[in-house]
Scaffold this motif. Structure first.
Motif, short mmCIF file in Angstrom:
data_model
loop_
_atom_site.label_atom_id
_atom_site.label_comp_id
_atom_site.label_asym_id
_atom_site.label_seq_id
_atom_site.Cartn_x
_atom_site.Cartn_y
_atom_site.Cartn_z
N LEU A 26 46.97 43.53 31.53
CA LEU A 26 48.08 44.45 32.02
C LEU A 26 49.21 43.96 30.98
O LEU A 26 49.93 44.82 30.33
CB LEU A 26 48.48 44.16 33.37
N PRO A 27 49.49 42.61 30.54
CA PRO A 27 50.50 42.38 29.68
C PRO A 27 50.21 42.98 28.20
O PRO A 27 51.55 43.32 27.56
CB PRO A 27 50.71 41.00 29.70
N ALA A 35 45.83 43.36 20.75
CA ALA A 35 45.76 42.45 21.89
C ALA A 35 44.76 43.00 22.99
O ALA A 35 44.19 42.20 23.20
CB ALA A 35 47.22 42.47 22.44
N ILE A 36 44.91 44.13 23.26
CA ILE A 36 43.99 44.74 24.26
C ILE A 36 42.54 44.71 23.56
O ILE A 36 41.62 44.44 24.32
CB ILE A 36 44.18 46.15 24.52
N ILE A 105 40.74 57.31 34.19
CA ILE A 105 40.53 56.38 35.07
C ILE A 105 41.68 55.27 35.30
O ILE A 105 42.19 54.74 34.02
CB ILE A 105 39.32 55.26 35.06
N PRO A 106 42.49 55.07 36.23
CA PRO A 106 43.58 54.23 36.44
C PRO A 106 43.50 52.94 35.79
O PRO A 106 42.32 52.21 35.82
CB PRO A 106 43.91 54.20 37.87
N ILE A 107 44.31 52.41 35.01
CA ILE A 107 44.31 50.91 34.35
C ILE A 107 43.41 50.97 33.23
O ILE A 107 43.56 50.76 32.11
CB ILE A 107 44.32 49.89 35.39
N ILE A 113 43.51 53.81 25.89
CA ILE A 113 44.63 54.63 25.14
C ILE A 113 45.22 53.37 24.62
O ILE A 113 45.69 53.96 23.35
CB ILE A 113 45.33 55.55 26.11
N LYS A 114 45.94 52.67 25.16
CA LYS A 114 46.52 51.48 24.46
C LYS A 114 45.67 50.90 23.13
O LYS A 114 46.27 50.46 22.28
CB LYS A 114 46.87 50.28 25.28
N GLY A 115 44.24 50.56 23.54
CA GLY A 115 43.55 50.11 22.59
C GLY A 115 43.24 51.14 21.33
O GLY A 115 42.27 50.74 20.46
N ARG A 116 43.69 52.45 21.56
CA ARG A 116 43.58 53.45 20.42
C ARG A 116 41.99 53.69 20.18
O ARG A 116 41.43 54.06 19.23
CB ARG A 116 44.20 53.07 19.06
#
Length: 243
Positions: A26-27, A35-36, A105-107, A113-116
């Motif tokens: 989450l952070p 980071a992810i 899917i939540p989270i 998406i954050k990890g591209r």
């Protein structure tokens, strides 16, 4: 019965481990995308340990030295869910070609998406290939390793191969090497089964295919090399289990 009990125990631990890592991740929403990626690689490593300790399924990698530095298209055989996490730690900055629906899917989806990760809208028809190539180009320009399953979905061990057009489209559009990957995960983690059969999953990195081949020559070479090596590894895995 022992295999069933060990399989169930692993499956429970797998989902608990996934939940823990979703919380840990989450952070990373407030950090650079790498980071992810590192959290995901750690998740994959822990899963491999759990699989070995609880279910007796080990892992062997052959040909690591063949992985080229920088941007590359990784075309891997897809027999089970195993490779969706086990291949992550083999590369510096991996990104998957994945169904867009998974990002809903939540989270979990938000983290992809954050990890591209490169999402594909299968309902978009031929336009989906164009969109996929555009997104892939951005990530490859960052020096990332683009992992794609050329058959698009898991195929049972021994099933007739069904390679799709997407991998050859990407290869022609992006101008980077393609790294074929053979494996025998389906022998030990069968498709659509709760069983985790003791043994050693072998992943074999094959020789990179340089850019510039004709699409038809490329897909013919890719399929022949992956399927030939996979058949050999499946036979080897079956012989080990029988022994």
């Amino acid at each position: 019965m022992v295999t069933i009990l060990r399989s169930v125990a692993f499956n429970i631990c797998f989902y608990l481990n996934t939940l823990v890592f979703l919380i840990i991740a989450l952070p990373t929403f407030f950090l650079p995308y790498q980071a992810i990626v590192e959290v995901a690689k750690a998740w994959g490593r822990v899963n491999l340990v759990l699989l070995r300790v609880i279910a007796g399924v080990d892992f062997e990698l052959r040909g690591r030295e063949k992985i080229p530095p920088g941007a590359v298209i990784v075309a891997a055989k897809h027999q089970s869910a195993w490779e969706t996490f086990a291949l992550l730690h083999l590369f510096d900055s991996p990104t998957f070609i994945m169904k867009r629906e998974l990002q809903w899917i939540p989270i979990f989806g938000w983290l992809t998406i954050k990890g591209r990760m490169v999402a594909v809208d299968r309902r978009a028809g031929s336009q989906a290939l164009v969109q996929m190539a555009e997104r892939a180009r951005v990530e490859l320009a960052r020096g990332r390793q683009l992992i794609i399953f050329p058959e698009g979905t898991r195929r049972p061990v021994g099933a007739e191969p069904r390679y799709k057009y997407g991998v050859s489209y990407l290869y022609a559009a992006e101008g980077v090497p393609c790294l074929p990957v053979a494996l025998n995960s389906g022998v030990f983690w069968p498709r659509r089964s709760i069983l985790r059969r003791p043994g050693t999953v072998v992943v074999e990195i094959l020789d990179p295919i340089p850019p510039g081949l004709d699409k038809e020559d490329f897909i013919r070479r890719l399929q022949d090399e992956i399927e030939t090596a996979t058949a050999r590894l499946v036979a080897e895995g079956g012989a080990r289990r029988a022994g």
